[in-house]
Design an enzyme around this catalytic site. Sequence first.
Site, PDB file in Angstrom:
ATOM      1  N   ILE A   1       8.831  -4.827  -6.992  1.00  0.00           N
ATOM      2  CA  ILE A   1       7.396  -4.981  -6.790  1.00  0.00           C
ATOM      3  C   ILE A   1       6.760  -5.271  -8.145  1.00  0.00           C
ATOM      4  O   ILE A   1       6.906  -4.500  -9.089  1.00  0.00           O
ATOM      5  CB  ILE A   1       6.778  -3.716  -6.166  1.00  0.00           C
ATOM      6  CG1 ILE A   1       7.519  -3.329  -4.874  1.00  0.00           C
ATOM      7  CG2 ILE A   1       5.294  -3.936  -5.905  1.00  0.00           C
ATOM      8  CD1 ILE A   1       7.509  -4.392  -3.802  1.00  0.00           C
ATOM      9  N   LYS A   2       6.071  -6.393  -8.231  1.00  0.00           N
ATOM     10  CA  LYS A   2       5.439  -6.789  -9.489  1.00  0.00           C
ATOM     11  C   LYS A   2       4.084  -6.100  -9.629  1.00  0.00           C
ATOM     12  O   LYS A   2       3.240  -6.195  -8.739  1.00  0.00           O
ATOM     13  CB  LYS A   2       5.257  -8.306  -9.548  1.00  0.00           C
ATOM     14  CG  LYS A   2       6.547  -9.075  -9.734  1.00  0.00           C
ATOM     15  CD  LYS A   2       6.319 -10.575  -9.777  1.00  0.00           C
ATOM     16  CE  LYS A   2       5.775 -11.022 -11.102  1.00  0.00           C
ATOM     17  NZ  LYS A   2       5.702 -12.499 -11.209  1.00  0.00           N
TER      18      LYS A   2
END
Length: 807
Positions: A150-151
């Site tokens: 997850i960025k």
Amino acid sequence: MSIAVKRSAKPALNSLAQLAGLGQSVWLDYIRRSLIESGELTRLIEEDGLKGVTTNPAIFEKAIVGSSDYSVALAKAGEIYGDPVKTYEAIAIEDVQAAADLFADVYFQSDYRDGYVSLEVSPFIANDTLRTLDQARRLWKEVDRPNVMIKVPATAAGIVAIEQLISEGINVNATLIFSRDVYNRVAEAFISGLERAADSALDISGIASVASFFISRIDVAVDDALQAILITMPEYEIRQQILSCVGKVAIANAKLAYQDFLEHFGSSRWKELADKDAQVQRVLWASTGTKNPAFSDVLYVEELIGQDTVNTIPPATYDAFREHGIAATALSENLTDANCVLKTLGDIGVSLDEITSQLLDDGLTGFSESFERLLRAVDQRCTRTAGKELIKSQTLSLPVSLSLEIDAVAKEWKTSGNVRRLWSRDATLWSGADEADWLGWLGITESQLQHHDRLTKMADKIVAEKFTHIVLLGMGGSSLCPDVLKASFGKVIGFPELLVLDSTDPAQVASIENQIELKSTLFIVSSKSGSTTEPNIFKQYFFEKLANRIGRDKAGNQFIAVTDPGSSLEKIAHRDQFRHVFHGVPSIGGRYSALSDFGMVPAAAMGIHVAQLLHKADEMVYACSSCVPLEENPGVMLGIALGVACNQGHNKLTVVASPQVETLGAWLEQLVAESTGKQGLGIVPVDRESLASPEQYGNDRLFVYVRHDSQPNEQQDVAIKQLEQAGHPVIRIAIFDAYDLGREFFRWEMATAVAGAVIGINPFNQPDVEASKIATRELTNAYESTGRLPDESSFFEESSLELFADE
């Protein structure tokens, strides 16, 4: 007796695959559904050793707007969810899941080190820790793959969220890191998060993270700041100091950040976690496409190779490094030089901290704008209120024999993977000569969009200084695009009026001069080579006039140069202290340069919203990419049609354009004629011809009608319909406003390149033009040295006039 068995040698690893042996993983900064479904991603994994993929809203936006890949999925998701955010997330999650499944073997075989696919939280919530946590947890759960990251943007709020997510066992790609200070806080958050996870009895061996440190954007911002100082500094020593930093700050900054990484993950604190099989948080180099054409196109890959790092590479740079990159460890070398560069930068008075802070803000703004456009595109497509897909804005009405041959060639292109060869810069698609050296236009929109703010800032200064006119001094490729934009957009309220001088006719020079007031006019000298005679003459003429009025030391402030790096014009610009030098891209020929600074500098100066124009162009870039089914690729299909028509004798291309964009024909005329007219072959463009009745034309015509659908011309419509009904081949292209010209510039550049391949010639060289330039230089050099023209005699003399010719 013994028998020697000869073993076949293993094929040599390409440059990308070699990086794994140096401790660096290659990830691709790109995703698209057809990339996955076509088998292309699998091929990259197998042949190049690709180990991961990163995504962001801008990538998804271009993929959705620029292709029909998602038409069915969007319609289906739109019916289920209605809301554009939920619709987007549904299709993005499907892509991430599919890509993660393809990387599953990489993930397990690397002991959870690689094989990751990243999905970004909304940039709208980057400064809200709680909302970031909620969305990250939800996306992690919905993707439901162990090899997803997850960025999370590395804002102050984001760093708090990163530590918490790591402590919960959620993989994180910490993104938009520009400064060492922010990187150190991200590394601290990761280590603290792992310690908390270990205290909670979680198995920390599978918790993975990267810290995405952005590179090229730093050099662009710093070099702009240095350029601004340079024009105010006459002292030689200070100018040398400034020049010593150009293009070097980003790599210096990265090398010292890597030393910070080694310190964090070589500490006794980290050893306790490593004893529990924890993975280091690798530094990931992001934004590694070269933006300055004066530097190597693989600079930010070659200089940043080191152990325990990742480089997420954009497609154009990925292909370039595979082709000619050198895989060798460089990241821990020349550290003394790196420190000196940053010290010199501070001594000059440029604050790297201020620049990197602004870059984080700009990065968030850019991603937010991309996300907004993405949501608009998703919403429009789901509710069926958008314009036609780009391929549907282009229709072909052709004789049966021509249509069948086009279908046959299109099938051959598909079978041979020719579109992929084109994007891979395979010169053998054409003549196998130097074609690969002239394909920089394929990636220009991405580069321009990332840094369009430099053009906006230039335009703001021009308005602030109350210039009333801009005169572009150029010839051919450097003047035709600005002329199209001037005619199509007109004078933009609040901005100076653009005038284009591309003729040495004294009457035209006088006409321009009569329209301007010298003291309030900005001159843009535009020449790719810098040695083209006409722009240099224009420059000298107006520069001397200004110098006589306001002084030679001030005249340069009213001049901008657009030229290739290192050209003679650039040297003149520095000598005469021009206010700015914008660089062309050496790998883009003049007639393909519309979307480079040769077109965009005058566009911004006259008040055109260059970001909007470039976004339109970028939609066409994505629509023409190698992952789009060939029959849905507007530029490739147009090029095949042009090439096949030429080969079948329809080699007169009659361009009909609506009055609002009729000057597009002149630009097309040069692009097509110079690109295809050689070796006794080629397409002859015919511009602004008054259409006659159908029976007046033979079988050598192909008509292209660029129609302004919001303001059609009835007379043109009737004439084109009559031609179609009479059986003449007609191609229609629909546009809706002047900003659609961005699409047309790239559509026709792609089509011309493809047509050249179909015809069997090199569409990027210009042998007759170069031969003429060489002959002209020989004549002028001889005349300057002897006062006579060689091998020619005077056949007419009267007063001060003499005429010469060979026998």
